[in-house]
Design a protein around this motif. Sequence first.
Motif, short mmCIF file in Angstrom:
data_model
loop_
_atom_site.label_atom_id
_atom_site.label_comp_id
_atom_site.label_asym_id
_atom_site.label_seq_id
_atom_site.Cartn_x
_atom_site.Cartn_y
_atom_site.Cartn_z
N ASN A 1 6.15 -14.54 10.27
CA ASN A 1 5.18 -14.44 9.18
C ASN A 1 5.10 -12.99 8.72
OD1 ASN A 1 3.62 -13.07 11.10
ND2 ASN A 1 2.35 -14.86 11.55
N SER A 2 4.30 -12.72 7.70
CA SER A 2 4.25 -11.38 7.12
C SER A 2 3.73 -10.36 8.12
CB SER A 2 3.35 -11.39 5.87
OG SER A 2 3.91 -12.20 4.86
N THR A 3 2.79 -10.77 8.97
CA THR A 3 2.24 -9.84 9.95
C THR A 3 3.30 -9.38 10.93
OG1 THR A 3 0.08 -10.93 9.78
CG2 THR A 3 0.44 -9.49 11.68
N SER A 4 4.05 -10.32 11.49
CA SER A 4 5.09 -9.95 12.46
C SER A 4 6.23 -9.20 11.78
CB SER A 4 5.63 -11.19 13.17
OG SER A 4 6.17 -12.13 12.25
N ALA A 5 6.55 -9.56 10.53
CA ALA A 5 7.61 -8.85 9.81
C ALA A 5 7.23 -7.41 9.55
CB ALA A 5 7.91 -9.57 8.50
N SER A 6 5.94 -7.16 9.34
CA SER A 6 5.49 -5.79 9.08
C SER A 6 5.73 -4.87 10.27
CB SER A 6 4.00 -5.79 8.72
OG SER A 6 3.21 -6.14 9.85
N LEU A 7 5.86 -5.45 11.47
CA LEU A 7 6.13 -4.64 12.66
C LEU A 7 7.48 -3.96 12.59
CD1 LEU A 7 4.79 -7.04 15.45
CD2 LEU A 7 3.66 -5.01 14.53
N LEU A 8 8.40 -4.50 11.78
CA LEU A 8 9.71 -3.87 11.63
C LEU A 8 9.59 -2.49 10.99
CD1 LEU A 8 11.74 -6.96 10.38
CD2 LEU A 8 11.83 -5.90 12.65
N THR A 9 8.52 -2.26 10.25
CA THR A 9 8.23 -0.93 9.72
C THR A 9 7.27 -0.17 10.62
OG1 THR A 9 8.59 -1.65 7.43
CG2 THR A 9 7.31 0.36 7.76
N ILE B 1 6.40 -7.51 -3.08
CA ILE B 1 5.39 -7.62 -4.14
C ILE B 1 6.05 -7.99 -5.47
CG2 ILE B 1 3.73 -6.30 -5.52
CD1 ILE B 1 3.11 -4.67 -2.98
N ILE B 2 7.20 -7.37 -5.74
CA ILE B 2 7.93 -7.67 -6.99
C ILE B 2 8.40 -9.12 -6.98
CG2 ILE B 2 9.90 -7.05 -8.43
CD1 ILE B 2 7.60 -4.97 -8.26
N VAL C 1 1.15 -3.30 8.82
CA VAL C 1 0.63 -4.46 9.56
C VAL C 1 -0.59 -5.03 8.85
CG1 VAL C 1 -0.36 -5.25 11.74
CG2 VAL C 1 1.50 -3.58 11.76
N ILE C 2 -1.48 -4.15 8.39
CA ILE C 2 -2.67 -4.61 7.66
C ILE C 2 -2.27 -5.35 6.39
CG2 ILE C 2 -4.71 -3.84 6.37
CD1 ILE C 2 -4.99 -1.56 8.38
N ILE C 3 -1.29 -4.81 5.68
CA ILE C 3 -0.82 -5.46 4.45
C ILE C 3 -0.25 -6.84 4.77
CG2 ILE C 3 0.78 -5.31 2.51
CD1 ILE C 3 -1.54 -3.27 2.49
N GLY C 4 0.55 -6.93 5.83
CA GLY C 4 1.12 -8.23 6.22
C GLY C 4 0.06 -9.22 6.63
N PHE C 5 -0.94 -8.76 7.39
CA PHE C 5 -2.02 -9.64 7.84
C PHE C 5 -2.82 -10.16 6.65
CE2 PHE C 5 -6.50 -10.15 8.97
CZ PHE C 5 -6.41 -11.15 9.93
N LEU C 6 -3.18 -9.26 5.73
CA LEU C 6 -3.97 -9.67 4.56
C LEU C 6 -3.19 -10.65 3.69
CD1 LEU C 6 -5.69 -6.31 3.50
CD2 LEU C 6 -6.77 -8.31 4.53
N HIS C 7 -1.88 -10.44 3.60
CA HIS C 7 -1.06 -11.36 2.80
C HIS C 7 -1.02 -12.74 3.45
CE1 HIS C 7 2.77 -13.19 1.35
NE2 HIS C 7 2.31 -12.75 0.19
N ASP C 8 -0.87 -12.78 4.78
CA ASP C 8 -0.89 -14.06 5.47
C ASP C 8 -2.23 -14.77 5.30
OD1 ASP C 8 1.70 -13.92 6.43
OD2 ASP C 8 1.13 -12.98 8.32
N TYR C 9 -3.30 -14.00 5.37
CA TYR C 9 -4.65 -14.57 5.35
C TYR C 9 -5.05 -15.01 3.95
CZ TYR C 9 -9.69 -14.95 6.20
OH TYR C 9 -10.98 -15.40 6.30
N MET C 10 -4.68 -14.22 2.92
CA MET C 10 -5.14 -14.49 1.56
C MET C 10 -4.07 -15.08 0.66
SD MET C 10 -7.61 -11.21 0.83
CE MET C 10 -9.06 -10.93 1.86
N GLY C 11 -2.81 -15.04 1.11
CA GLY C 11 -1.75 -15.66 0.33
C GLY C 11 -1.33 -14.89 -0.90
#
Length: 398
Positions: free
Chosen positions: A40-48, A232-233, A348-358
């Motif tokens: 998911n977006s949260t776990s993917a954000s860990l790559l950065t 985002i794009i 990580v925050i960006i990924g979590f918010l995207h998962d939560y809010m879509g």
Amino acid sequence: MINRNSLFLFALILASFNLRPGITSVSPVLQGITKELGMNSTSASLLTSIPLLCIGFCSLFAGRLANRYQSEKIITFFIACIGIATFLRVFTSSPIYLLITALLIGAGIGVVSPLISGFIKSYFPENAASMIGIYSTSMVVGASISIGLTTPLQHLLNNSWKNGLAFWSIFSLFAVPIWFMVIKHSQTLTNKASQKRTASLPFKNKEAWLLTSFVGLVILLFYCFAAWLPAIIEEKGGTPSFAGLIGTISMIAQLPATLLLPSLLRVLPSRRLWITFFTLSVIIGLSLLCFTNLTPIVSSICLGIGGGGLVSLTLLLPIDKTASPIEASTWSAMTQAIGYMIGAVGPVIIGFLHDYMGSFVPTLYLLITIGFIVILLGWKLTKPATVKEEGIPGIPVK
């Protein structure tokens, strides 16, 4: 006969090329990674975020390693580690495996980065400002190339994002032999008194913490849009190739800021002015993405100019705030170590918010708010004062 200065300059550029692709090459293929590995977006954000955490943590130990071993050997070893970890991505079969490569890459960058600054001070003392400009610009070029070409390389190399990511080990393949030549031509400093001279990190200094907070939020902003701008794009309807192009334009737009900042500061030396200008550029870029349907090319240019200028300023401010080279080094170590750890939280925050809010829209609101906080911190940090800066004496910091 090899010209030592030319050799060392070439080695500096090649080392700089290795310090960003392991992080920035992920963003153009992030959507493919998440789909294939079930992240998911949260776990993917860990790559950065994981490399940023490692950069911050490992930078604390770079000086100790350099005191025990020759710094040029340490740089060579960890550039090789970055290259090996990058190449191993070709065998990725699980999210954990990919995250481990990210950890190793971040650790290598965290050790090499501070030692490169020391390398510049040792061998280019008369041209330190110019060399730092070349160093910063080379990192931007490496990041730009990796963002722009990872997606085309993916299609070219068996339509595999694994191959696209692993390709960037080529920078290490070129750099390591050159750095072996540097080891042969380098001189070992024999002044033991200067080697033993140490200074503790300024943990009790309120202004050092203010600077560290400023640097941390700047890094957070920078890596949030570096990691998520292509995604985002794509959410706004762009193709993966177009999203990668936008990321490349953003990186290329950093070049004028990193190249021209020393000259701009000579004409208008107010740090406060340039902090405000570059941060507003970032805020405008984020606002255009959030509130308009204007082509994202304009947004990416604003983000690149602002991000490049702010990151370059974070390299200069520790010098402004300190009275000696060793004190500047300790402030730089503290701001980089803790600043990168703060910055690692952002993706990580960006990924979590995207998962939560879509949607990425709420995350853009958050980043815009952080931009205004950066301006406030910058203004507080740059109270009018006069400092003595190497090469630019008596510049008013305001």
